[in-house]
Design a protein around this motif. Structure first.
Motif, PDB file in Angstrom:
ATOM      1  N   GLN A   1       4.157  -3.437  -0.725  1.00  0.00           N
ATOM      2  CA  GLN A   1       2.890  -4.780  -0.583  1.00  0.00           C
ATOM      3  C   GLN A   1       2.595  -4.605   0.436  1.00  0.00           C
ATOM      4  O   GLN A   1       1.373  -4.775   1.443  1.00  0.00           O
ATOM      5  CB  GLN A   1       3.634  -6.469  -0.086  1.00  0.00           C
ATOM      6  N   ALA A   2       3.368  -3.694   1.698  1.00  0.00           N
ATOM      7  CA  ALA A   2       2.250  -3.425   3.087  1.00  0.00           C
ATOM      8  C   ALA A   2       1.961  -2.564   3.060  1.00  0.00           C
ATOM      9  O   ALA A   2       0.079  -2.204   3.431  1.00  0.00           O
ATOM     10  CB  ALA A   2       3.738  -2.998   4.005  1.00  0.00           C
ATOM     11  N   LEU A   3       1.966  -1.564   1.813  1.00  0.00           N
ATOM     12  CA  LEU A   3       0.706  -0.230   1.425  1.00  0.00           C
ATOM     13  C   LEU A   3      -0.001  -0.887   1.640  1.00  0.00           C
ATOM     14  O   LEU A   3      -1.640  -0.414   1.642  1.00  0.00           O
ATOM     15  CB  LEU A   3       1.407   1.052   1.058  1.00  0.00           C
ATOM     16  N   LYS A   4      -0.178  -1.767   0.383  1.00  0.00           N
ATOM     17  CA  LYS A   4      -1.460  -2.469   0.021  1.00  0.00           C
ATOM     18  C   LYS A   4      -2.364  -2.755   0.624  1.00  0.00           C
ATOM     19  O   LYS A   4      -3.520  -2.687   0.625  1.00  0.00           O
ATOM     20  CB  LYS A   4      -0.872  -3.508  -1.142  1.00  0.00           C
ATOM     21  N   ARG A   5      -1.827  -4.163   1.414  1.00  0.00           N
ATOM     22  CA  ARG A   5      -2.296  -4.229   2.561  1.00  0.00           C
ATOM     23  C   ARG A   5      -3.241  -3.018   3.264  1.00  0.00           C
ATOM     24  O   ARG A   5      -4.117  -4.238   3.943  1.00  0.00           O
ATOM     25  CB  ARG A   5      -1.406  -5.409   3.693  1.00  0.00           C
ATOM     26  N   GLY A   6      -2.400  -2.813   3.595  1.00  0.00           N
ATOM     27  CA  GLY A   6      -3.477  -1.551   4.894  1.00  0.00           C
ATOM     28  C   GLY A   6      -3.950  -0.454   4.064  1.00  0.00           C
ATOM     29  O   GLY A   6      -4.930   0.227   4.147  1.00  0.00           O
ATOM     30  N   GLY A   7      -4.237  -1.380   2.415  1.00  0.00           N
ATOM     31  CA  GLY A   7      -5.473   0.100   1.700  1.00  0.00           C
ATOM     32  C   GLY A   7      -4.848   0.843   0.894  1.00  0.00           C
ATOM     33  O   GLY A   7      -5.428   1.888   0.075  1.00  0.00           O
ATOM     34  N   TRP A   8      -3.769   0.889   0.964  1.00  0.00           N
ATOM     35  CA  TRP A   8      -3.126   2.271   0.318  1.00  0.00           C
ATOM     36  C   TRP A   8      -3.828   1.626  -1.489  1.00  0.00           C
ATOM     37  O   TRP A   8      -3.017   0.661  -1.577  1.00  0.00           O
ATOM     38  CB  TRP A   8      -2.417   2.597   0.583  1.00  0.00           C
ATOM     39  N   ARG A   9      -3.705   2.646  -2.439  1.00  0.00           N
ATOM     40  CA  ARG A   9      -3.808   1.937  -3.877  1.00  0.00           C
ATOM     41  C   ARG A   9      -2.437   3.323  -4.274  1.00  0.00           C
ATOM     42  O   ARG A   9      -2.878   4.503  -4.482  1.00  0.00           O
ATOM     43  CB  ARG A   9      -5.016   2.355  -4.163  1.00  0.00           C
ATOM     44  N   TRP A  10      -2.124   2.643  -5.169  1.00  0.00           N
ATOM     45  CA  TRP A  10      -1.149   4.150  -6.124  1.00  0.00           C
ATOM     46  C   TRP A  10      -2.073   4.420  -7.136  1.00  0.00           C
ATOM     47  O   TRP A  10      -2.641   3.281  -8.017  1.00  0.00           O
ATOM     48  CB  TRP A  10      -0.095   2.893  -7.008  1.00  0.00           C
ATOM     49  N   SER A  11      -1.844   5.806  -7.526  1.00  0.00           N
ATOM     50  CA  SER A  11      -2.476   6.210  -8.477  1.00  0.00           C
ATOM     51  C   SER A  11      -1.815   6.981  -9.228  1.00  0.00           C
ATOM     52  O   SER A  11      -0.978   7.873  -9.343  1.00  0.00           O
ATOM     53  CB  SER A  11      -2.840   7.604  -7.582  1.00  0.00           C
TER      54      SER A  11
END
Length: 75
Positions: free
Chosen positions: A29-39
């Protein structure tokens, strides 16, 4: 680092964060909030290769190296 790798893909203008294990939900969730997206095709998190993306990558590296960011449930 141990269990993770950050690299740049200049051909696709992306920053790539690879992790060895599935992340705990709070880290994901922290990565998603930072704009990271899972590929799923790359099996990595992606961020645009721009000043904000570089800053985000630097922040994630700092948090991983200080232990503030958990890479697995056991650590």
């Amino acid at each position: 680092g141990e269990g993770w790798l950050v690299e740049t893909d200049t051909d696709e203008s992306r920053i790539v964060l690879r992790v060895a294990e599935r992340l705990p939900p709070e880290s994901y969730q922290a990565l998603k909030r930072g704009g990271w997206r899972w590929s799923p095709t790359r099996r990595a998190f992606l961020q645009y290769l721009n000043p904000r993306g570089r800053w985000q990558a630097d922040e994630v590296v700092k948090q991983i190296t200080t232990g503030a960011f958990k890479l697995s449930e056991s650590k």
